[in-house]
Design a protein around this motif. Sequence first.
Motif, PDB file in Angstrom:
ATOM      1  N   ASP A  52     -93.137  21.679  -8.709  1.00  0.00           N
ATOM      2  CA  ASP A  52     -92.222  23.270  -8.347  1.00  0.00           C
ATOM      3  C   ASP A  52     -91.733  23.736  -9.910  1.00  0.00           C
ATOM      4  N   ALA A  88     -90.560  18.526  -6.461  1.00  0.00           N
ATOM      5  CA  ALA A  88     -89.537  19.306  -7.405  1.00  0.00           C
ATOM      6  C   ALA A  88     -90.285  19.149  -8.867  1.00  0.00           C
ATOM      7  N   THR A 126     -85.849  24.494  -5.130  1.00  0.00           N
ATOM      8  CA  THR A 126     -86.679  23.640  -4.770  1.00  0.00           C
ATOM      9  C   THR A 126     -85.880  22.362  -3.868  1.00  0.00           C
TER      10      THR A 126
END
Length: 425
Positions: free
Chosen positions: A67, A64, A56
Amino acid sequence: MTPSRVLLLEAAGPESTALAAAAVASGHQVHAATDPTTHATYPPDLKALLTGSLLTDFTRPGQALNDIIGYARRIGANALLTANEYLTELLAHACAALGLPGNDPDRAHAARNKAAMSEAFAAHGIAAPRTRIAGDEDALRRLLAAGKIGFPCVVKPADAAGSAGVTIARTPAEAVTAWRAARAVRGMYGLPLDSRVLVQEYADGTEYSVESVTQDGQAAHLCTTAKTVTAGMHRVETGHSLPAALPLHLEHAVHRQVERAIAAAGIQNGASHTEVIVSPDGRCTVIEIAARLGAGHIGFLLQHALGIDPWTALWDTALGRPADLTPTRRAHAAVRFLTAPGTGRLAAVHGLPQPGPGIPAVHLRRAVGERVEAPRANRGRLGHFIVTSPDAAAAERRADHLLAQVTIQVTPEEAVQPKRVGAGT
Ligand SMILES: Nc1ncnc2c1ncn2[C@@H]1O[C@H](COP(=O)(O)OP(=O)(O)OP(=O)(O)O)[C@@H](O)[C@H]1O
Ligand SMILES: [Mg+2]
């Protein structure tokens, strides 16, 4: 029984790798989240521990976080954990979103950002150094002109770690230079950092840290660690020794402050590392708290000295299981860090101890020929060794004696460029 699937935010570094290894030893499937650049540096034995990796971009924290949450859901993660200072806030948010044991996401910023920490400490009545914030150089000059800053003072970045950009300034001119140096510090992963700089009262005394594990808001203090710190403008930790035996009344006073700091930083399920300074007359000042176990091999010292396995205990905490924090041994352990006498090329290292009885670990992480620097931050360390002994004083004596046998030769390099420090950098 199906193995637990656990996600470690960053697996690089000694503490993170120890967490990955402990999870595998407990039968968990370990996944790591990192960025592509760091992932490329993972050694094969670390990669061999991992079932999968999420790559990421930590410089985009919102992305992030999404993710990490998405990946954790896909693998059916039962626990998330980090040993990385820069990722503790992200971890708290991810755990909260996934309904996994973690820290209070609304307070996690205060465990990371020293400006927010200072406000949280004041709100919780914690004995901490008086702190002023200088958002730009003019603000610093105004504070100096108004006589609001006493000397020595400590100038530090709001958002860094590893003692990078921390200076003890003795004069207004040094404070200005220190402000620029603090501003120039860059974080891991190229993360955007809060560019504000703190100017703090200098707390005189002896430095310790307290390692704690909190479960459902109940903190257990594993030990107090004594620090060896360089004198002078840049305080770099050159050694840790544990367990440090404080007089009982002082230990209670320190624990009271540490517990307030844990609450102020919203640490509910996980490790914390609280740094304190005890003045000659026994007053405890909290310098900072981090929502992770202490770095600098403190977790390994805990294993050697007290027989506590902090890595397994932290996974159990993250999984919401009772953590086993009972000491099984009463010995002492000390780490000493190897540092370069100056800046240049590492020419030779002589007299390094050999691992053996009472010396469980020796590691040189820089090779001859590599460029090295006199330590201005923890990152400048060249390696370390660990000493154990049933006796505290004997461990100290042996560690210091062994360190005195090590000679590190550096060839100065005329071509070495001075570090660029200045406004706008
Ligand atoms: N207010 C203070 N008074 C006295 N010494 C201080 C103060 N603040 C920091 N120091 C010294 O500077 C060191 C580094 O400061 P600090 O811990 O705030 O930075 P850091 O980047 O979080 O460091 P690390 O990650 O190594 O703990 C401390 O360990 C301590 O020796
Ligand atoms: Mg610190």
